[in-house]
Design an enzyme around this catalytic site. Structure first.
Site, PDB file in Angstrom:
ATOM      1  N   LYS A 126     -10.042  58.750  61.538  1.00 29.41           N
ATOM      2  CA  LYS A 126      -8.772  59.388  61.673  1.00 29.41           C
ATOM      3  C   LYS A 126      -7.962  58.871  62.558  1.00 29.41           C
ATOM      4  CE  LYS A 126      -6.794  62.339  58.836  1.00 29.41           C
ATOM      5  NZ  LYS A 126      -6.985  62.957  57.534  1.00 29.41           N
ATOM      6  N   ASP A 166      -1.497  60.768  55.614  1.00 30.87           N
ATOM      7  CA  ASP A 166      -1.820  62.200  56.181  1.00 30.87           C
ATOM      8  C   ASP A 166      -0.665  62.767  56.363  1.00 30.87           C
ATOM      9  OD1 ASP A 166      -4.540  63.935  56.441  1.00 30.87           O
ATOM     10  OD2 ASP A 166      -3.112  64.514  57.992  1.00 30.87           O
TER      11      ASP A 166
HETATM   12  N1  GLU Z   1      -5.821  62.050  54.736  1.00 30.94           N
HETATM   13  C1  GLU Z   1      -6.457  62.153  53.796  1.00 30.94           C
HETATM   14  C2  GLU Z   1      -7.617  63.086  54.062  1.00 30.94           C
HETATM   15  O1  GLU Z   1      -7.407  64.043  54.622  1.00 30.94           O
HETATM   16  C3  GLU Z   1      -6.681  60.738  52.915  1.00 30.94           C
HETATM   17  C4  GLU Z   1      -7.583  59.935  53.505  1.00 30.94           C
HETATM   18  C5  GLU Z   1      -7.618  58.551  52.874  1.00 30.94           C
HETATM   19  O2  GLU Z   1      -7.359  58.414  51.743  1.00 30.94           O
HETATM   20  O3  GLU Z   1      -8.401  57.738  53.396  1.00 30.94           O
HETATM   21  O4  GLU Z   1      -8.615  62.955  53.427  1.00 30.94           O
END
Ligand code: GLU
Length: 445
Positions: A126, A166
């Site tokens: 992340k 996100d």
């Molecule tokens: N931010 C999203 C999550 O919390 C998607 C992450 C992604 O698509 O890599 O899973």
């Protein structure tokens, strides 16, 4: 918690001081592991638990940029590459003033198990920045994204680390990030980012996926009781991508969503949300929820409290972490709420989770119910690798099958470890054992 697990938790707290959200996310997973370790003690061997709570790599960097008035700003950028046992690090980027190391670590940690649940060969990571996109011009957003990517580019790649969106990072930001990556690397690596535009490697159904998946998960939970969403009143929080498409899917399945929210308050629309108007306000105009109320007779804006004050059958928290506390949970339960599926990451506090579980209602933690977003990102990577494009029905059918599989894996793991219907235990145990088995196969790395 068992001694061995408790010791790992204490070490996490001592080593990551002040990172309350990270501690919370670790605690929730470790607590679920008691019955897993009791049955399979080898998962505690060779410091596996100590390794799984320590990110493989943490990148923190300066993001300088110039606003429209010529003033220089400095933000802090992050990428936490948490676990690559199952595949390249995968997870979104969050641009929000609340972002700090603890928030990104909690999100990265959750992502490991969420991604494992999708069964698609993606590790966990992340990133983001404490940048506030609110009120910024197009030019400012673009320059910020370019500066952010100038550092990030050296750390990512289609086989290494694949960021996505996100909170605060959507299609527009992914476009600017991709443009800068391509320029720096002189490479059209479509698979380096997901959530791309359809004309340059994006996948149909990615925009809808997180919200759709959350509602599909709620429907699967209801099906275990022989029920459906038909006619059920739904409270949704948030008004971003996840909330909008949760409302859309809930409506498709015959439910009646009546709330959504942003930082200025929540909207109650007893007649059922007018989705076209909500999309116009949020997606086209990038406006606030009050703009919806001004154009919708019968809808009202409530500036005190949370959507959880409205009596409903189903609650879908789709805004952000810790947005639903113990008191909110008690209010929801008093109002007759019997299903909670999280579209956001860790939106319920530990007290709220405890309240839902002791009331015996259907409760799905985000790492299971919101996994449709990242699952469809993995489908986007698959299309990029094959230089192909699927139609909406193909991507959507795969998403539906993946959500059903995640639901069934949670149910099976909860049963295996003696707590049928406990989706928290089910998600954590199923996700953990998949990652742990591969970590063991890879040796001490
Ligand atoms: N931010 C999203 C999550 O919390 C998607 C992450 C992604 O698509 O890599 O899973």
């Amino acid at each position: 918690m068992q001694d061995v697990v408790e010791k790992v938790y204490e070490q996490v707290v001592a080593r990551n001081r002040g990172e309350a959200e990270f501690h919370q996310a670790v605690r929730e997973v470790l607590e679920s592991l008691d019955p897993v370790i009791a049955k399979h003690p080898h998962y505690a061997d060779n410091a596996l638990l100590e390794r799984i709570v320590e990110p493989e790599r943490q990148i923190i960097f300066r993001v300088p940029w110039v606003d429209d008035a010529g003033t220089v700003h400095v933000n802090r950028g992050f990428r936490i590459e948490f676990n690559s046992a199952l595949g390249p690090y995968k997870g979104g980027l969050r641009f929000h003033p609340s972002v700090n190391a603890g928030i990104i670590k909690f999100l990265g940690f959750e992502q490991i198990f969420k991604n494992a649940l999708t069964n698609q060969g993606i590790g966990g990571g992340k990133g983001g920045a404490d940048f506030d996109p609110h009120g910024r011009s197009e030019g400012e957003i673009m320059r910020f994204c370019q500066s952010f990517m100038t550092e990030l580019a050296r750390h990512i790649g289609p086989a290494t680390d694949v960021p996505a969106g996100d909170i605060g990072v959507g299609g527009r930001e992914i476009g600017y990030l991709f443009g800068q990556y391509k320029r720096l690397r002189n490479a059209y690596d479509a698979g380096v980012l997901t959530g791309k535009g359809l004309a340059w490697g994006g996948s149909l159904a990615r925009t809808e996926a997180t919200g759709y998946g959350t509602v599909l998960f709620a429907a699967s939970m209801l099906a275990t009781k022989g029920e459906t969403l038909e006619g059920k009143k739904v409270a949704v929080s948030g008004a971003g991508n996840v909330a909008i498409y949760a409302i859309e899917k809930a409506q498709q399945l015959g439910a009646v969503p009546i709330t959504f929210s942003d930082s200025s308050g929540y909207v109650v629309d007893e007649a059922g949300v007018d989705l076209d108007l909500l999309k116009q306000v949020k997606e086209v105009e990038r406006g606030r929820v009050k703009d919806y109320v001004e154009r919708r007779p019968g809808a009202r804006l409530v500036t005190k409290g949370r959507p959880w004050d409205v009596p409903v059958d189903v609650a879908l928290p789709c805004a952000t972490q810790n947005e639903l506390d113990g008191d909110n949970a008690a209010t929801l339960l008093r109002g007759g709420c019997a299903v909670v599926a999280e579209g956001a990451n860790m939106p319920s506090t530990p007290e709220a989770v405890e309240a839902f579980q002791s009331a015996g209602i259907l409760y799905a933690p985000g790492k299971a119910s919101n996994a449709g977003g990242v699952a469809t990102s993995a489908l986007e990577m698959e299309q990029n690798a094959g230089r192909t494009r699927w139609d909406f029905a193909t991507a959507d059918a795969k998403l539906t099958a993946i959500m059903a599989d995640i639901h069934d894996s949670c149910v099976a793991a909860a049963e295996e470890y003696g707590r049928p219907g406990d989706y928290v235990l089910g998600a954590n145990a199923a996700g953990f054992t998949r990652v742990a088995d591969v970590m063991i196969a890879h040796g001490i790395v």
